[in-house]
Design an enzyme around this catalytic site. Structure first.
Site, PDB file in Angstrom:
ATOM      1  N   CYS A   2     -37.259  39.135 -15.934  1.00 36.96           N
ATOM      2  CA  CYS A   2     -37.852  39.208 -14.152  1.00 36.96           C
ATOM      3  C   CYS A   2     -39.503  39.963 -14.827  1.00 36.96           C
ATOM      4  CB  CYS A   2     -37.614  39.767 -13.266  1.00 36.96           C
ATOM      5  SG  CYS A   2     -35.416  39.434 -12.411  1.00 36.96           S
ATOM      6  N   ARG A  27     -42.604  35.095 -15.481  1.00 37.25           N
ATOM      7  CA  ARG A  27     -41.204  35.545 -15.906  1.00 37.25           C
ATOM      8  C   ARG A  27     -40.360  35.264 -14.566  1.00 37.25           C
ATOM      9  NH1 ARG A  27     -41.400  39.135 -20.025  1.00 37.25           N
ATOM     10  NH2 ARG A  27     -39.986  39.732 -19.515  1.00 37.25           N
ATOM     11  N   TRP A  76     -36.016  35.907 -11.310  1.00 42.08           N
ATOM     12  CA  TRP A  76     -35.961  34.963 -11.928  1.00 42.08           C
ATOM     13  C   TRP A  76     -33.947  35.371 -11.921  1.00 42.08           C
ATOM     14  CZ3 TRP A  76     -36.913  30.172 -13.293  1.00 42.08           C
ATOM     15  CH2 TRP A  76     -35.766  29.558 -13.951  1.00 42.08           C
ATOM     16  N   ASN A 102     -36.081  44.849 -14.439  1.00 40.04           N
ATOM     17  CA  ASN A 102     -35.701  43.727 -15.832  1.00 40.04           C
ATOM     18  C   ASN A 102     -34.293  43.431 -16.129  1.00 40.04           C
ATOM     19  OD1 ASN A 102     -36.117  41.183 -16.499  1.00 40.04           O
ATOM     20  ND2 ASN A 102     -37.740  42.062 -18.021  1.00 40.04           N
ATOM     21  N   GLY A 103     -33.612  42.703 -15.825  1.00 39.97           N
ATOM     22  CA  GLY A 103     -32.080  42.778 -17.616  1.00 39.97           C
ATOM     23  C   GLY A 103     -31.339  42.106 -17.224  1.00 39.97           C
ATOM     24  N   GLU A 485     -31.412  14.819 -30.356  1.00 40.23           N
ATOM     25  CA  GLU A 485     -32.410  15.624 -29.726  1.00 40.23           C
ATOM     26  C   GLU A 485     -34.044  15.895 -30.792  1.00 40.23           C
ATOM     27  OE1 GLU A 485     -32.530  17.212 -26.937  1.00 40.23           O
ATOM     28  OE2 GLU A 485     -34.204  19.366 -27.170  1.00 40.23           O
ATOM     29  N   LYS A 489     -37.371  15.972 -28.982  1.00 45.84           N
ATOM     30  CA  LYS A 489     -38.684  16.797 -29.277  1.00 45.84           C
ATOM     31  C   LYS A 489     -39.583  16.129 -29.978  1.00 45.84           C
ATOM     32  CE  LYS A 489     -37.099  19.996 -26.697  1.00 45.84           C
ATOM     33  NZ  LYS A 489     -36.300  19.034 -26.267  1.00 45.84           N
ATOM     34  N   GLU A 492     -41.553  13.547 -27.156  1.00 48.07           N
ATOM     35  CA  GLU A 492     -41.851  13.633 -26.388  1.00 48.07           C
ATOM     36  C   GLU A 492     -43.690  14.751 -26.571  1.00 48.07           C
ATOM     37  OE1 GLU A 492     -39.601  16.391 -24.032  1.00 48.07           O
ATOM     38  OE2 GLU A 492     -38.473  17.031 -25.208  1.00 48.07           O
ATOM     39  N   HIS A 508     -26.818  -2.345 -39.720  1.00 48.76           N
ATOM     40  CA  HIS A 508     -26.432  -3.381 -38.942  1.00 48.76           C
ATOM     41  C   HIS A 508     -27.989  -3.484 -38.058  1.00 48.76           C
ATOM     42  CE1 HIS A 508     -22.030  -2.336 -39.730  1.00 48.76           C
ATOM     43  NE2 HIS A 508     -22.516  -1.783 -39.892  1.00 48.76           N
ATOM     44  N   LYS A 607     -41.941  19.340 -15.795  1.00 51.31           N
ATOM     45  CA  LYS A 607     -40.868  19.630 -16.062  1.00 51.31           C
ATOM     46  C   LYS A 607     -39.365  20.178 -15.638  1.00 51.31           C
ATOM     47  CE  LYS A 607     -38.670  23.113 -18.470  1.00 51.31           C
ATOM     48  NZ  LYS A 607     -38.254  23.215 -19.604  1.00 51.31           N
TER      49      LYS A 607
HETATM   50  C1  AGP Z   1     -36.285  17.587 -22.873  1.00 54.24           C
HETATM   51  O1  AGP Z   1     -37.351  18.621 -23.500  1.00 54.24           O
HETATM   52  C2  AGP Z   1     -37.540  17.036 -21.351  1.00 54.24           C
HETATM   53  N1  AGP Z   1     -37.714  18.403 -20.494  1.00 54.24           N
HETATM   54  C3  AGP Z   1     -36.019  16.445 -20.436  1.00 54.24           C
HETATM   55  O2  AGP Z   1     -36.125  15.600 -21.289  1.00 54.24           O
HETATM   56  C4  AGP Z   1     -35.129  17.033 -19.525  1.00 54.24           C
HETATM   57  O3  AGP Z   1     -33.964  17.622 -21.086  1.00 54.24           O
HETATM   58  C5  AGP Z   1     -34.972  17.046 -19.314  1.00 54.24           C
HETATM   59  O4  AGP Z   1     -35.450  16.317 -18.145  1.00 54.24           O
HETATM   60  C6  AGP Z   1     -32.926  17.234 -17.359  1.00 54.24           C
HETATM   61  O5  AGP Z   1     -34.116  18.945 -17.170  1.00 54.24           O
HETATM   62  P1  AGP Z   1     -32.735  19.500 -16.679  1.00 54.24           P
HETATM   63  O6  AGP Z   1     -32.450  20.451 -17.746  1.00 54.24           O
HETATM   64  O7  AGP Z   1     -33.529  20.253 -15.548  1.00 54.24           O
HETATM   65  O8  AGP Z   1     -31.493  19.058 -15.409  1.00 54.24           O
END
Ligand code: AGP
Length: 612
Positions: A2, A27, A76, A102-103, A485, A489, A492, A508, A607
């Site tokens: 927060c 935050r 938060w 905050n904490g 993953e 990363k 993206e 294969h 996001k």
């Molecule tokens: C991951 O770096 C991406 N931003 C994306 O794959 C994300 O993980 C996915 O959209 C799921 O989002 P969520 O965890 O908010 O459901």
């Protein structure tokens, strides 16, 4: 995480507090509030759910709150849903003490129960209200003033806190205390500022005091007196802040993503602390009883993107430790495939935002089919958190960068804890194994820190390959999950095409794509599969690939095969994802930076994907 602010001086406090909070919204932004006092008049407290602008409108940009002393907070949620009632500031019933925090107070429940037995009542679900009423309890019991009451509280609570208080009998003053959560104190001629982070006060002063852990301060207009936990006065030097405001908001990091990569040790520790109390997994925190766990016949993990990759990793962990069948499904597929679920199926939906449309729809589909549902979610009160039968909250705090890092890491931790509890309840691990698993998890935060200390080596390698057109990540078992993953990363944020492949599957077909100089990253954290993956790496090397090996310290034989090696600390193989992924997050980050791309806001992405 927060944001707190405080002001005492010769100007109207409310506009300054609102401005400070606006620079701390990163935050936390689910609710906010102010408490302002005009001389020794009754303080006025105004709170609002939602973004800060709602509070600003409610207080006419602060103009309707006269007074030159005040505190503020942007929240938060970690304890209690986002709501006006849970928003800070909180106060004693007679408003003799008002505070923001905050904490995380880990033992807030036990303190709350004790205060209720002493006649206190509570009006919010927050740990903050408990902290404030604990101070009040000691103030009334010992009558030694605010510093004494705060110190006694600090000796009693467990957790992290940056606390700012106003006391009825001390108009024109604030009292603050800090342990593990950030706090900074700014001073100017006859003004004093308190904030969680530099951006909130940089506009007003660059002269700051850094209050240390377990320290307290008494603040007046332009004055600051510091005390240690023994209530001895301590002297502090003023430091001048050199940062610009924008850099300050990222804590001095160039991007939020790097800041959040570095927040992972604390995020993992906070999540562990919320799930494991005195060496035992808290059933309250995982929101399932032993009986409910014993009745689960199968598990389906449903998620999107990185959260899905967490599920792939957890499938191996659950099946190996708890011997419960686990299926992992992409939410966008699961919701339309008329899934076959039985009443003893547990559907786990993993989501940072708790608002991903496909994951929310999958949750509803699972509930329609009568399955029990559990959310692993980072945003308190989000749709998935509210609609799932049970929820485990990750304590990553707000994640600003589009590419998830700390939320991913805390999701893994929550999943490990659940798998260990499932294994224990089903009598598949001994108490010693249970203790050993928890001990291994407790080491993860420091091990992540150690990886971060060695990041320059990854930066050098990433810059060398930032021109790459194709990057392959290969691994077996949990190493395949890590590869998924790592590849996402990379794609993206660096826009380099990449694929993750089960190492045994490459031959294969896809191996035909390997050319001279193609970068192939072999993930080698699973001892039982190490040699197998090395063989696959030899296959691609013979076709011209440039090999990077990602493995645990001690596996030095890998250097007989690969061209470049990245080592991570050794941990229980079930938990290796939590360490190996840090190196791959850094690699993707540095490649993106080397290409001059917008790391925090990559093209085409959002996001939270709240549409299908
Ligand atoms: C991951 O770096 C991406 N931003 C994306 O794959 C994300 O993980 C996915 O959209 C799921 O989002 P969520 O965890 O908010 O459901």
């Amino acid at each position: 995480m927060c944001g707190i602010v405080g002001y005492v001086g010769n100007k109207q406090a409310a506009p300054i507090l609102l401005d400070g909070l606006s620079r701390l919204e990163y935050r936390g932004y689910d609710s906010a509030g102010l408490a302002v006092r005009d001389g020794d008049a009754e303080p006025v407290i105004i709170k609002a759910k939602g973004r800060l602008k709602i509070l600003a409108e409610k207080t006419n940009e602060g103009k309707s709150l006269p007074g030159s002393c005040g505190i503020g907070h942007t929240r938060w949620a970690t304890h209690g849903e986002p709501s006006e009632g849970n928003a800070h500031p909180h106060c004693t019933d007679d408003r003799s003490i008002i505070g923001v925090h905050n904490g995380i107070i880990e033992n807030y429940q036990e303190l709350r129960d004790k205060l209720i037995r002493k006649g206190y009542s509570f009006h919010s679900q927050t740990d903050t209200e408990v902290a404030i009423k604990t101070v009040d309890y000691y103030l009334k019991k010992y009558n030694q003033g605010p510093v004494d009451a705060i110190v006694r509280t600090m000796m009693r609570v467990r957790g992290s806190y940056a606390l700012a208080f106003m006391f009825k009998d001390y108009p024109g003053e604030m009292f603050v205390a800090r342990k593990d959560s950030p706090m900074i104190i700014g001073v100017d001629a006859d003004e004093t500022f308190v904030a969680s982070d530099v951006p909130a006060l940089l506009r007003y002063t660059r002269n700051v005091y850094y209050i240390g852990n377990n320290e307290i301060a008494r603040l007046g207009a332009g004055t600051a007196t510091f005390y240690n936990i023994d209530q001895e006065e301590i002297q502090k030097e003023i430091t001048e802040i050199k940062w610009d405001a924008e850099a300050a908001e990222r804590g001095g990091f160039e991007h939020f993503m790097m800041k959040e990569i570095h927040e992972q040790p604390k995020a993992v520790q906070d999540t562990l602390n919320s799930l494991v109390v005195d060496g035992h997994i808290s059933l309250d925190a995982i929101s399932m009883t032993e009986e409910e766990i014993a009745k689960i016949g199968s598990i389906v993990i449903v998620a999107c993107g990185s959260a899905y990759h967490v599920g792939v990793s957890l499938q191996y962990v659950f099946e190996d430790l708890a011997r419960v069948p686990v299926r992992v499904e992409l939410a966008s597929e699961f919701r339309y495939r008329n899934p076959i679920l039985s009443p003893d199926t547990l559907v786990i939906v993993i989501s940072q935002s708790g608002e991903t449309a496909d994951s929310l729809a999958a949750l509803r589909e699972a509930k329609d089919k009568g399955a029990r549902t559990l959310g692993i979610v980072n945003v308190v009160g989000s749709s998935i958190a509210r609609e799932a039968d049970n929820v485990i909250y990750t304590l990553a705090g707000p994640e600003i960068a589009v590419a998830t890092t700390k939320a991913y890491s805390t999701q893994l931790i929550a999943g490990y804890i659940l798998a260990i509890e499932f294994a224990m309840v089903r009598g598949l691990i001994t108490q010693d194994q249970y203790d050993d698993f928890l001990a291994a998890l407790e080491k993860i935060p420091d091990q992540i820190s150690r990886i971060l200390e060695d990041k320059e080596r990854i930066q050098w390698f990433a810059a060398k390959f930032s021109h790459a057109r194709d990057i392959f990540f290969i691994g077996r078992g949990i190493d395949y999950a890590i590869s998924l993953e790592g590849s996402l990363k990379m794609k993206e944020i660096s826009y380099i095409h990449s694929e993750a492949y089960a190492a045994g599957e490459l031959k294969h077909g896809t191996i035909s794509l390997v050319e001279d100089g193609t970068l192939v990253i072999g993930v080698l954290t699973q001892p039982a599969l190490f040699e197998k993956t090395i063989s696959n790496m030899v296959e691609v090397k013979s076709r011209g690939a440039y090999l990077m090996g990602l493995t645990s310290y001690g596996n030095y034989s890998v250097e007989d095969t690969v061209d470049f090696t990245v080592y991570v600390p050794r941990t229980d193989p079930h938990f290796a994802n939590s360490l190996a992924i840090i190196s791959l997050q850094l690699m993707a980050y540095y490649m993106s930076v080397a290409k001059g791309l917008d790391v925090d806001k990559p093209r085409n992405l959002a996001k939270s994907v709240t549409v299908e």
